[in-house]
Design a protein around this motif. Sequence first.
Motif, PDB file in Angstrom:
ATOM      1  N   LEU A   1     -43.656  -8.382 -12.414  1.00 56.66           N
ATOM      2  CA  LEU A   1     -44.716  -8.172 -12.776  1.00 56.66           C
ATOM      3  C   LEU A   1     -44.320  -6.384 -12.693  1.00 56.66           C
ATOM      4  CD1 LEU A   1     -47.036 -10.911 -11.894  1.00 56.66           C
ATOM      5  CD2 LEU A   1     -45.856 -10.737 -14.107  1.00 56.66           C
ATOM      6  N   GLY A   2     -44.446  -6.377 -11.396  1.00 53.74           N
ATOM      7  CA  GLY A   2     -44.342  -5.162 -10.907  1.00 53.74           C
ATOM      8  C   GLY A   2     -43.478  -4.169 -12.291  1.00 53.74           C
ATOM      9  N   GLU A   3     -42.117  -4.344 -12.416  1.00 59.01           N
ATOM     10  CA  GLU A   3     -40.867  -4.474 -13.082  1.00 59.01           C
ATOM     11  C   GLU A   3     -41.832  -3.631 -14.837  1.00 59.01           C
ATOM     12  OE1 GLU A   3     -37.659  -3.282 -13.894  1.00 59.01           O
ATOM     13  OE2 GLU A   3     -38.291  -2.781 -11.527  1.00 59.01           O
ATOM     14  N   LEU A   4     -42.586  -4.466 -15.203  1.00 59.97           N
ATOM     15  CA  LEU A   4     -43.101  -4.576 -16.373  1.00 59.97           C
ATOM     16  C   LEU A   4     -44.231  -4.116 -16.586  1.00 59.97           C
ATOM     17  CD1 LEU A   4     -43.807  -6.039 -19.415  1.00 59.97           C
ATOM     18  CD2 LEU A   4     -45.729  -7.236 -18.324  1.00 59.97           C
ATOM     19  N   ALA A   5     -45.036  -3.755 -16.041  1.00 61.69           N
ATOM     20  CA  ALA A   5     -46.258  -2.322 -15.546  1.00 61.69           C
ATOM     21  C   ALA A   5     -45.899  -1.232 -15.333  1.00 61.69           C
ATOM     22  CB  ALA A   5     -47.084  -2.532 -14.478  1.00 61.69           C
ATOM     23  N   GLU A   6     -44.363  -1.089 -14.634  1.00 62.47           N
ATOM     24  CA  GLU A   6     -43.650   0.117 -14.593  1.00 62.47           C
ATOM     25  C   GLU A   6     -43.083   0.172 -15.601  1.00 62.47           C
ATOM     26  OE1 GLU A   6     -40.795   0.800 -11.261  1.00 62.47           O
ATOM     27  OE2 GLU A   6     -43.083  -0.085  -9.727  1.00 62.47           O
ATOM     28  N   ALA A   7     -42.392  -0.122 -16.703  1.00 66.95           N
ATOM     29  CA  ALA A   7     -41.794  -0.150 -18.013  1.00 66.95           C
ATOM     30  C   ALA A   7     -42.872   0.502 -18.895  1.00 66.95           C
ATOM     31  CB  ALA A   7     -41.188  -2.058 -18.191  1.00 66.95           C
ATOM     32  N   LEU A   8     -44.457  -0.468 -18.386  1.00 68.33           N
ATOM     33  CA  LEU A   8     -44.819   0.439 -20.058  1.00 68.33           C
ATOM     34  C   LEU A   8     -45.053   1.858 -19.979  1.00 68.33           C
ATOM     35  CD1 LEU A   8     -46.779  -3.187 -19.748  1.00 68.33           C
ATOM     36  CD2 LEU A   8     -45.700  -2.034 -21.311  1.00 68.33           C
ATOM     37  N   PHE A   9     -45.764   1.935 -17.854  1.00 63.03           N
ATOM     38  CA  PHE A   9     -46.016   3.704 -17.844  1.00 63.03           C
ATOM     39  C   PHE A   9     -45.383   4.056 -18.600  1.00 63.03           C
ATOM     40  CE2 PHE A   9     -48.720   1.241 -15.174  1.00 63.03           C
ATOM     41  CZ  PHE A   9     -49.687   1.318 -15.782  1.00 63.03           C
ATOM     42  N   ALA A  10     -43.638   4.083 -18.003  1.00 63.05           N
ATOM     43  CA  ALA A  10     -42.671   4.810 -18.638  1.00 63.05           C
ATOM     44  C   ALA A  10     -42.166   4.934 -19.249  1.00 63.05           C
ATOM     45  CB  ALA A  10     -41.197   4.202 -17.809  1.00 63.05           C
ATOM     46  N   ALA A  11     -42.049   3.789 -20.312  1.00 66.70           N
ATOM     47  CA  ALA A  11     -42.360   3.956 -21.988  1.00 66.70           C
ATOM     48  C   ALA A  11     -43.455   4.623 -22.826  1.00 66.70           C
ATOM     49  CB  ALA A  11     -42.601   2.551 -22.649  1.00 66.70           C
TER      50      ALA A  11
ATOM     51  N   THR B   1     -25.723   2.552 -27.515  1.00 65.90           N
ATOM     52  CA  THR B   1     -25.705   3.672 -26.385  1.00 65.90           C
ATOM     53  C   THR B   1     -25.539   1.398 -24.928  1.00 65.90           C
ATOM     54  OG1 THR B   1     -25.633   5.242 -26.767  1.00 65.90           O
ATOM     55  CG2 THR B   1     -25.711   4.745 -24.285  1.00 65.90           C
ATOM     56  N   LEU B   2     -24.897   1.623 -24.263  1.00 63.22           N
ATOM     57  CA  LEU B   2     -25.281  -0.154 -23.058  1.00 63.22           C
ATOM     58  C   LEU B   2     -25.620   0.918 -21.686  1.00 63.22           C
ATOM     59  CD1 LEU B   2     -23.029  -2.699 -25.062  1.00 63.22           C
ATOM     60  CD2 LEU B   2     -24.907  -2.616 -24.922  1.00 63.22           C
ATOM     61  N   VAL B   3     -26.652   0.302 -21.026  1.00 58.48           N
ATOM     62  CA  VAL B   3     -27.043   0.955 -20.648  1.00 58.48           C
ATOM     63  C   VAL B   3     -27.616   0.108 -19.341  1.00 58.48           C
ATOM     64  CG1 VAL B   3     -28.715   2.468 -18.724  1.00 58.48           C
ATOM     65  CG2 VAL B   3     -28.105   2.691 -21.409  1.00 58.48           C
ATOM     66  N   HIS B   4     -26.513   0.192 -18.182  1.00 60.93           N
ATOM     67  CA  HIS B   4     -27.164  -1.172 -17.215  1.00 60.93           C
ATOM     68  C   HIS B   4     -28.210  -0.458 -15.995  1.00 60.93           C
ATOM     69  CE1 HIS B   4     -25.175  -3.474 -13.056  1.00 60.93           C
ATOM     70  NE2 HIS B   4     -26.500  -4.133 -13.567  1.00 60.93           N
ATOM     71  N   ALA B   5     -29.215  -0.785 -16.783  1.00 60.22           N
ATOM     72  CA  ALA B   5     -30.479  -0.672 -15.430  1.00 60.22           C
ATOM     73  C   ALA B   5     -31.393  -1.507 -15.628  1.00 60.22           C
ATOM     74  CB  ALA B   5     -30.400   1.477 -15.711  1.00 60.22           C
ATOM     75  N   ARG B   6     -32.340  -1.268 -15.007  1.00 58.40           N
ATOM     76  CA  ARG B   6     -33.298  -1.644 -15.278  1.00 58.40           C
ATOM     77  C   ARG B   6     -34.593  -1.436 -16.214  1.00 58.40           C
ATOM     78  NH1 ARG B   6     -35.845  -4.684  -9.974  1.00 58.40           N
ATOM     79  NH2 ARG B   6     -33.167  -4.828  -8.347  1.00 58.40           N
ATOM     80  N   PHE B   7     -35.017  -1.986 -17.165  1.00 54.50           N
ATOM     81  CA  PHE B   7     -35.932  -0.971 -17.731  1.00 54.50           C
ATOM     82  C   PHE B   7     -37.781  -0.937 -16.946  1.00 54.50           C
ATOM     83  CE2 PHE B   7     -37.606  -5.787 -18.507  1.00 54.50           C
ATOM     84  CZ  PHE B   7     -38.744  -5.978 -17.851  1.00 54.50           C
ATOM     85  N   SER B   8     -37.804  -0.657 -16.030  1.00 50.60           N
ATOM     86  CA  SER B   8     -38.952  -0.011 -15.456  1.00 50.60           C
ATOM     87  C   SER B   8     -37.786   1.823 -15.097  1.00 50.60           C
ATOM     88  CB  SER B   8     -38.667  -0.633 -14.124  1.00 50.60           C
ATOM     89  OG  SER B   8     -37.967   0.083 -13.334  1.00 50.60           O
ATOM     90  N   GLU B   9     -36.335   1.528 -14.556  1.00 52.42           N
ATOM     91  CA  GLU B   9     -35.980   2.907 -15.276  1.00 52.42           C
ATOM     92  C   GLU B   9     -35.181   3.599 -16.224  1.00 52.42           C
ATOM     93  OE1 GLU B   9     -33.444   1.265 -10.968  1.00 52.42           O
ATOM     94  OE2 GLU B   9     -32.232   1.464 -13.347  1.00 52.42           O
ATOM     95  N   LEU B  10     -36.268   3.454 -16.615  1.00 55.41           N
ATOM     96  CA  LEU B  10     -35.969   4.619 -17.980  1.00 55.41           C
ATOM     97  C   LEU B  10     -36.039   5.663 -18.320  1.00 55.41           C
ATOM     98  CD1 LEU B  10     -36.600   3.917 -21.310  1.00 55.41           C
ATOM     99  CD2 LEU B  10     -38.795   4.117 -21.631  1.00 55.41           C
ATOM    100  N   LEU B  11     -36.823   5.883 -17.580  1.00 59.53           N
ATOM    101  CA  LEU B  11     -36.923   7.878 -17.271  1.00 59.53           C
ATOM    102  C   LEU B  11     -35.668   8.311 -17.504  1.00 59.53           C
ATOM    103  CD1 LEU B  11     -40.503   8.529 -17.456  1.00 59.53           C
ATOM    104  CD2 LEU B  11     -39.133   8.871 -20.011  1.00 59.53           C
ATOM    105  N   ASP B  12     -34.948   7.249 -16.599  1.00 60.10           N
ATOM    106  CA  ASP B  12     -33.403   7.862 -15.354  1.00 60.10           C
ATOM    107  C   ASP B  12     -32.025   8.183 -16.893  1.00 60.10           C
ATOM    108  OD1 ASP B  12     -35.093   7.436 -13.431  1.00 60.10           O
ATOM    109  OD2 ASP B  12     -34.566   6.140 -12.753  1.00 60.10           O
ATOM    110  N   HIS B  13     -32.302   7.941 -18.202  1.00 65.47           N
ATOM    111  CA  HIS B  13     -32.079   7.733 -18.898  1.00 65.47           C
ATOM    112  C   HIS B  13     -32.395   8.692 -20.334  1.00 65.47           C
ATOM    113  CE1 HIS B  13     -29.496   4.825 -15.956  1.00 65.47           C
ATOM    114  NE2 HIS B  13     -30.610   4.581 -15.753  1.00 65.47           N
ATOM    115  N   VAL B  14     -33.316   8.410 -20.847  1.00 63.35           N
ATOM    116  CA  VAL B  14     -33.590   9.527 -21.613  1.00 63.35           C
ATOM    117  C   VAL B  14     -34.962  10.636 -21.181  1.00 63.35           C
ATOM    118  CG1 VAL B  14     -33.341   7.277 -23.256  1.00 63.35           C
ATOM    119  CG2 VAL B  14     -35.870   7.613 -22.507  1.00 63.35           C
ATOM    120  N   GLU B  15     -34.633  11.380 -22.392  1.00 63.55           N
ATOM    121  CA  GLU B  15     -35.525  12.268 -21.941  1.00 63.55           C
ATOM    122  C   GLU B  15     -36.819  12.034 -22.465  1.00 63.55           C
ATOM    123  OE1 GLU B  15     -34.917  15.421 -20.480  1.00 63.55           O
ATOM    124  OE2 GLU B  15     -33.522  14.690 -20.357  1.00 63.55           O
TER     125      GLU B  15
END
Length: 341
Positions: free
Chosen positions: A224-234, A85-99
């Motif tokens: 840097l902000g994107e990376l930090a937010e992505a870690l917490f989303a993951a 599945t291909l998703v056009h989004a920032r990785f910080s937006e992970l939880l907008d696309h997965v449960e």
Amino acid sequence: MAADKGDSMTDADGGPDRHIPVLLKEVLTAMEPAGGDVMVDATFGAGGYTTALIRAGASVIAFDRDPDAIAAGASLKAEHGDRLTLVHARFSELLDHVEPASLDGVVLDIGVSSMQIDEAERGFSFMRDGPLDMRMGRSGVSAADVVNRMKANDLARVFGLLGEERHAGRIARAIEADRLKEPFTTTRQLARMIERVAPRKHQDRIHPATRVFQALRTYVNDELGELAEALFAAERALKPGGRLVVVTFHSLEDRIVKRFFQDRSGKAAGSRHLPEQIDRAATFTPIGKQPVTAGEDECQLNPRARSAKLRAGLRTGAPAGAVQMSILPVPNLAALAAFGG
């Protein structure tokens, strides 16, 4: 950021080897993909990790903020069907696309895509003259906007903090003076100005513009902000037993990942960066000895691997912790008045 030593922007930012994913064997060892697993490749790029994960049996949800990368993945999607599945989004937006608590693994490769480096019109590299752009998502404030409109003091902060450029003030003042005569519009134009005011010393292999370009790209994309937010989303997206694997190429990024895993280790922590905490349940336990770096054979085959570091954690069953943006090693410069207001 501590740029890799080299003569080009591609050396500093993880290019130009388009088809060779860095630390692939080590990533697969840490991720342990298997049939039935659902994993996220949060930085799809040219699809190197995604392809390897699918071949190992996993289904992959691949994210990229660059619409060109998603479009280029169409052939891979056609080959693997519902398993990709291909998703056009920032990785910080992970939880907008997965449960929440739904994934078996998340991998992030924080190096700049070699496809972006190779395309002069994207403006990431001064080795290929092109518009001074640097926007990964092709929208928002460009590097030219920043260079032509930000106050010199703020430019110096960006260059010094995000590029660790020792001549940050001198370069910023020169930019402010030169742009009054003619705005900066191309990568070579800016690089040549930097060469003029901060020439390379004989023993210095790195091009004098490398750290400034690195800082601009990091600022424009709030990396840097994107990376930090992505870690917490993951952390929230992984199920117990899920695996988070992160490959970084620069010291500031690696510090963020290191602090995140330290903060989530469950041990009491306290420093000038993180608030003092009491012991609490760990949300991650480390996977193997860290950081993992590339061996000499890989570095010879793929020079972009020289500065790569891999850190990985295994998700426990403990509830996700609070978001702690204090893991950022420098102030969040994304809030600077980009246009001198």
